[in-house]
Structure formats: structure tokens, C-alpha cells
Scaffold this active site. Structure first.
Site, PDB file in Angstrom:
ATOM      1  N   TYR A 142       0.829  -1.163   0.016  1.00 39.14           N
ATOM      2  CA  TYR A 142      -0.018   0.023   0.039  1.00 39.14           C
ATOM      3  C   TYR A 142       0.910   1.292   0.143  1.00 39.14           C
ATOM      4  CZ  TYR A 142      -2.726   3.822   2.451  1.00 39.14           C
ATOM      5  OH  TYR A 142      -3.186   5.016   2.492  1.00 39.14           O
ATOM      6  N   LYS A 146       1.448   4.298  -3.065  1.00 41.10           N
ATOM      7  CA  LYS A 146       1.408   5.945  -2.756  1.00 41.10           C
ATOM      8  C   LYS A 146       2.798   6.394  -3.319  1.00 41.10           C
ATOM      9  CE  LYS A 146      -2.693   6.093  -0.983  1.00 41.10           C
ATOM     10  NZ  LYS A 146      -3.744   7.184  -1.367  1.00 41.10           N
ATOM     11  N   GLN A 207      -9.071  -5.755  20.697  1.00 35.10           N
ATOM     12  CA  GLN A 207      -7.695  -6.543  20.818  1.00 35.10           C
ATOM     13  C   GLN A 207      -6.754  -5.052  20.707  1.00 35.10           C
ATOM     14  OE1 GLN A 207      -7.107 -10.033  18.646  1.00 35.10           O
ATOM     15  NE2 GLN A 207      -8.725  -9.519  17.281  1.00 35.10           N
ATOM     16  N   ARG A 222       0.270   6.822  17.827  1.00 32.30           N
ATOM     17  CA  ARG A 222      -0.078   7.497  16.537  1.00 32.30           C
ATOM     18  C   ARG A 222      -0.384   8.881  16.535  1.00 32.30           C
ATOM     19  NH1 ARG A 222       2.450   3.603  15.282  1.00 32.30           N
ATOM     20  NH2 ARG A 222       1.615   1.780  14.176  1.00 32.30           N
ATOM     21  N   ARG A 281       1.241  -6.800  15.588  1.00 24.13           N
ATOM     22  CA  ARG A 281       1.148  -7.431  14.056  1.00 24.13           C
ATOM     23  C   ARG A 281       2.417  -6.929  13.316  1.00 24.13           C
ATOM     24  NH1 ARG A 281      -4.303  -4.007  12.928  1.00 24.13           N
ATOM     25  NH2 ARG A 281      -2.637  -2.274  13.541  1.00 24.13           N
TER      26      ARG A 281
HETATM   27  N1  LIG Z   1      -7.896   7.073   6.751  1.00 34.11           N
HETATM   28  C1  LIG Z   1      -6.839   7.372   6.856  1.00 34.11           C
HETATM   29  O1  LIG Z   1      -6.293   7.578   8.456  1.00 34.11           O
HETATM   30  C2  LIG Z   1      -5.675   7.724   5.957  1.00 34.11           C
HETATM   31  C3  LIG Z   1      -4.435   7.852   6.403  1.00 34.11           C
HETATM   32  C4  LIG Z   1      -3.451   8.084   5.301  1.00 34.11           C
HETATM   33  C5  LIG Z   1      -3.764   8.384   4.075  1.00 34.11           C
HETATM   34  N2  LIG Z   1      -5.028   7.896   3.608  1.00 34.11           N
HETATM   35  C6  LIG Z   1      -5.464   8.004   2.196  1.00 34.11           C
HETATM   36  O2  LIG Z   1      -6.608   8.764   2.281  1.00 34.11           O
HETATM   37  C7  LIG Z   1      -7.511   8.503   0.947  1.00 34.11           C
HETATM   38  C8  LIG Z   1      -8.813   8.458   1.421  1.00 34.11           C
HETATM   39  O3  LIG Z   1      -9.000   7.452   2.687  1.00 34.11           O
HETATM   40  P1  LIG Z   1     -10.144   7.128   3.334  1.00 34.11           P
HETATM   41  O4  LIG Z   1     -10.113   6.461   4.674  1.00 34.11           O
HETATM   42  O5  LIG Z   1     -11.298   8.155   3.028  1.00 34.11           O
HETATM   43  O6  LIG Z   1     -10.563   5.738   2.342  1.00 34.11           O
HETATM   44  P2  LIG Z   1     -12.369   5.397   1.891  1.00 34.11           P
HETATM   45  O7  LIG Z   1     -12.138   3.767   1.431  1.00 34.11           O
HETATM   46  O8  LIG Z   1     -13.063   5.773   2.938  1.00 34.11           O
HETATM   47  O9  LIG Z   1     -12.373   6.267   0.526  1.00 34.11           O
HETATM   48  C9  LIG Z   1     -11.831   5.879  -0.596  1.00 34.11           C
HETATM   49  C10 LIG Z   1     -12.800   6.294  -1.643  1.00 34.11           C
HETATM   50  O10 LIG Z   1     -12.272   5.860  -2.764  1.00 34.11           O
HETATM   51  C11 LIG Z   1     -13.252   5.114  -3.789  1.00 34.11           C
HETATM   52  N3  LIG Z   1     -12.559   4.244  -4.673  1.00 34.11           N
HETATM   53  C12 LIG Z   1     -11.586   3.257  -4.406  1.00 34.11           C
HETATM   54  N4  LIG Z   1     -10.890   2.833  -5.630  1.00 34.11           N
HETATM   55  C13 LIG Z   1     -11.638   3.549  -6.687  1.00 34.11           C
HETATM   56  C14 LIG Z   1     -11.449   3.863  -8.178  1.00 34.11           C
HETATM   57  N5  LIG Z   1     -10.735   2.911  -8.945  1.00 34.11           N
HETATM   58  N6  LIG Z   1     -12.352   4.415  -8.906  1.00 34.11           N
HETATM   59  C15 LIG Z   1     -13.188   5.269  -8.129  1.00 34.11           C
HETATM   60  N7  LIG Z   1     -13.509   5.487  -6.779  1.00 34.11           N
HETATM   61  C16 LIG Z   1     -12.574   4.637  -6.030  1.00 34.11           C
HETATM   62  C17 LIG Z   1     -14.076   4.503  -2.852  1.00 34.11           C
HETATM   63  O11 LIG Z   1     -15.207   3.886  -3.023  1.00 34.11           O
HETATM   64  C18 LIG Z   1     -14.028   5.143  -1.524  1.00 34.11           C
HETATM   65  O12 LIG Z   1     -15.184   6.014  -1.470  1.00 34.11           O
HETATM   66  C19 LIG Z   1      -7.061   7.013   0.614  1.00 34.11           C
HETATM   67  O13 LIG Z   1      -6.177   7.642  -0.594  1.00 34.11           O
HETATM   68  C20 LIG Z   1      -5.962   6.727   1.805  1.00 34.11           C
HETATM   69  O14 LIG Z   1      -4.979   5.731   1.146  1.00 34.11           O
HETATM   70  C21 LIG Z   1      -5.954   7.668   4.664  1.00 34.11           C
END
Ligand SMILES: NC(=O)c1ccc[n+]([C@@H]2O[C@H](COP(=O)([O-])OP(=O)(O)OC[C@H]3O[C@@H](n4cnc5c(N)ncnc54)[C@H](O)[C@@H]3O)[C@@H](O)[C@H]2O)c1
Length: 341
Positions: A142, A146, A207, A222, A281
Site C-alpha cells: 500500500y 503511494k 484487541q 499514533r 502485528r
Molecule cells: N484514513 C486514514 O487515516 C488515511 C491515512 C493516510 C492516507 N489515507 C488516504 O486517504 C485516502 C482516503 O482514505 P479514506 O479513509 O477516506 O478511504 P475510503 O475507503 O473511505 O475512501 C476511498 C474512496 O475511494 C473510492 N475508490 C476506491 N478505488 C476507486 C477507483 N478505482 N475508482 C473510483 N473510486 C474509487 C472508494 O469507493 C471510496 O469512496 C486514501 O487514498 C488513503 O490511502 C487515509
């Protein structure tokens, strides 16, 4: 201004959509709803239910308007899942982003804000907050996906003049303080919603993975950053893109251990979270805290909801009103009965 938000039906994306609409912008969303929710899309934003890997669909969306910028959040983002099927993660995140970046360059889009991650900083344990100078050693497929995208954006700027801001978030948490959006991942992998559900007896005892780390209480630390502060950061960074492309670490600069989070939930709700210790983990660093000094200096951003109790209070309010996330708004839990304040 007119903006596109990929992943705008997801957790962080839906909060960015709200921030953009609140600021008076026009917003359209590209989301395949694989992990997002139709109900997370406000009526003022148009949803294109499209997969980013569908080049023809992107051409039609990009051709319809002149876009002032793109916020790119859509991705697969579960670290453990990425280690079970790394090639799928690399392929999905990279090809969908490459399609999007190519569409931006073909249609004269000048600005992209990209959701990067602290997962760039895997590898050996780090002590202290992490600056942008820290070595990038992704500890998972993952994180690697990025990094590929950050590098692609570098070349899209060099050759095509697409300016980008890579915002490396640490742990997004909390919910819209006005209750309009919140966190609903299925499966849920994040500590705060899992702990709240354990406290509400909606799942078994939490857990805690590893209680023997070299941290004051033995559990992982974190940097929990309020999702609305992350959303605000996306708008702050647009002005910097008038000058140059950038990459920033984004967080509060304060770390909280797993047990600190459980104590905060007890303070806010008046109820303990049942938990038990589990094995560490693989690949979990003991501490991940952002040094966001550069971002604050360049944009003036500071978190409004920096205190962990504020973050927990908004997350709990959302959870109490939406026990099954976006799936069921009918069966609400009486928030007052589980919130001390
Ligand atoms: N949540 C966190 O703490 C966190 C931390 C660091 C980075 N991020 C990054 O932030 C972004 C959003 O995270 P999140 O927690 O909101 O995730 P999320 O899964 O809630 O949102 C991702 C969205 O992208 C859509 N999606 C995925 N693949 C797709 C594709 N091929 N085409 C169209 N839509 C697609 C999904 O349906 C979803 O609505 C991600 O890129 C994630 O890597 C999140």
C-alpha cells in the site's frame, strides 16, 4: 472554482467535499462506491459513479468543464490487505492514478492535491516526529503504491506542468463537528471506531496489538488528526500550488498511545472500553507522529480540533447517531446516554 474529488464518497473525501462546498466552490465527485457511500454525497455535489480505471468515462468528465483542480483520494488503503495481495494493490492504485493524472495533463488541469500517507515511512522504528527529510521506506505494498504515485506526479509536473501537493496524512479520525459526515469503513480497521463499538458493546472486546513496545505504556503511538482539519489543509495548500509542487507530512505533532485513546473515550463517554492484549502485528511501527512544521509555515494551517478528547467526542457523536454507519440512520443510540460532555 470548480473542483473534482476522487473518492469523495469515502471517509476523508466526503469531509473535503463539505469543506469545498462550505467555501462556495462547485464540486463533482468520481467514486466507484467500492468502499464509499452514496449517502455520504451531499445533494449539492454531483456524483459520477465511475471507476478511475475507465479511461473513456474520465475523458467525458474531464471534457465537460474546465476544472480548477483535482483532489485525488480514491484508493485501496488497507495495509494488511495490501500484503495479502500486493500486486493487486500496486496495480489498482497505480493504474487508476495514472489514468487520472493523464486526464489532468490532457485537459489542462493545473493543480492536484493527492492523498499520500505515513505508510511511506515504514522500515526501522523512528524516534520523534517525522519530517519530510526522513528516508522513504514503505513497509507495505500500500505504502509503495503511494510512493509510485508521488513519483509519477513529480514527472507530470516536470514535463506537463501539473502542480501537485502530496499530503502524507498520519491517522485521520473524528467526524464532521456538525454531524453531516463520519467514518464508515467495512471492514473497519481503525482504532477509534473499533474502540467506540467495543465500548457500546456492538462488538467483542477490543484487541490491542502489542503491549511490549518501547513506549511509556507499551502500546503503539499514533498521530490522530481530525478529519475536518485534514479537509481544511487541502484548501490551504491550493495557494502554495501557484508557486510550486510540494510534499508535506500532515498531522498534529502529538502522539497518543492506544491506551491513551481508550482513556480519552472513558473521559468523554464515562464508560470503559473492554480490551485485551494480543500479539504484535507484523510491520506495525511503535510510533508514527508527523512533524508538520513545514506545512504550518507555508500555509498557516493549524488544527482546530487538536485535542484527542475533541476528536473522540465528534467520532462518538457520529457513531451514536449512525450505529450502522450510512446503512441505517433509523436505529440511533441516545448520544446523551453515552457522552459525558
Ligand atoms: N484514513 C486514514 O487515516 C488515511 C491515512 C493516510 C492516507 N489515507 C488516504 O486517504 C485516502 C482516503 O482514505 P479514506 O479513509 O477516506 O478511504 P475510503 O475507503 O473511505 O475512501 C476511498 C474512496 O475511494 C473510492 N475508490 C476506491 N478505488 C476507486 C477507483 N478505482 N475508482 C473510483 N473510486 C474509487 C472508494 O469507493 C471510496 O469512496 C486514501 O487514498 C488513503 O490511502 C487515509
Amino acid at each position: 472554482m470548480r473542483y473534482l474529488v476522487t473518492g469523495g464518497a469515502g471517509y476523508i473525501g466526503s469531509h473535503i467535499v463539505l469543506a469545498l462546498l462550505d467555501a462556495g466552490h462547485e464540486v463533482e465527485i468520481i467514486d466507484n462506491l467500492s468502499t464509499g457511500h452514496r449517502k455520504a454525497v451531499p445533494s449539492a455535489a454531483r456524483l459520477h459513479e465511475v471507476d478511475l480505471r475507465d479511461g473513456a468515462a474520465l475523458a467525458s468528465i474531464f471534457g465537460a468543464h474546465q476544472w480548477d483542480g483535482v483532489f485525488h483520494l480514491a484508493a485501496l488503503s488497507i495495509v494488511g490487505e495490501s500484503m495479502r495481495d500486493p500486486l493487486h494493490y500496486l496495480e489498482h492504485n497505480f493504474t487508476s492514478s495514472l489514468n487520472l493524472i493523464r486526464s489532468c495533463t490532457q485537459h489542462g488541469v493545473r493543480k492536484m492535491v493527492f492523498s499520500s500517507t505515513a505508510a511511506l515511512f515504514g522500515g526501522p522504528d523512528r524516534h520523534g516526529a517525522i519530517t519530510e527529510d526522513a528516508a522513504i521506506i514503505p513497509g507495505s505494498a500500500y505504502g509503495e503504491s503511494k510512493f509510485f504515485i508521488e513519483r509519477t506526479l513529480h514527472w507530470a509536473d516536470q514535463v506537463h506542468g501539473l502542480r501537485s501537493a502530496c499530503l502524507r496524512y498520519f491517522n485521520a479520525a473524528g467526524a464532521d463537528p456538525d454531524g453531516r459526515a463520519g467514518e464508515d469503513h467495512k471492514p473497519e480497521t481503525h482504532l477509534i471506531p473499533l474502540a467506540l463499538d467495543a465500548m457500546l458493546h456492538r462488538r467483542p472486546a477490543l484487541q490491542i496489538f502489542g503491549t511490549d513496545y518501547e513506549t511509556p505504556d507499551g502500546t503503539c503511538i499514533r498521530d490522530y488528526t481530525h478529519v475536518s482539519d485534514i479537509a481544511a489543509a487541502h484548501i490551504c495548500v491550493l495557494d502554495v500550488l501557484d508557486q510550486r509542487s510540494v510534499a508535506y507530512n500532515l498531522g498534529t505533532g502529538t502522539g497518543h498511545s492506544n491506551l491513551d485513546v481508550l482513556k480519552s473515550i472513558a473521559r468523554v463517554s464515562g464508560r470503559d472500553v473492554p480490551w485485551h492484549a494480543a500479539e504484535r502485528r507484523a510491520g506495525d511501527p511503535s510510533g508514527l507522529v508527523a512533524d508538520a512544521t513545514s506545512f504550518t509555515r507555508d500555509t498557516g494551517w493549524t488544527p482546530r480540533y487538536a485535542a484527542i478528547d475533541q476528536i473522540i467526542a465528534t467520532a462518538l457523536a457520529w457513531r451514536a447517531r449512525h450505529p450502522d454507519g450510512y446503512g441505517d440512520a433509523a436505529r440511533q443510540i441516545d448520544a446523551a446516554s453515552v457522552m459525558r460532555r
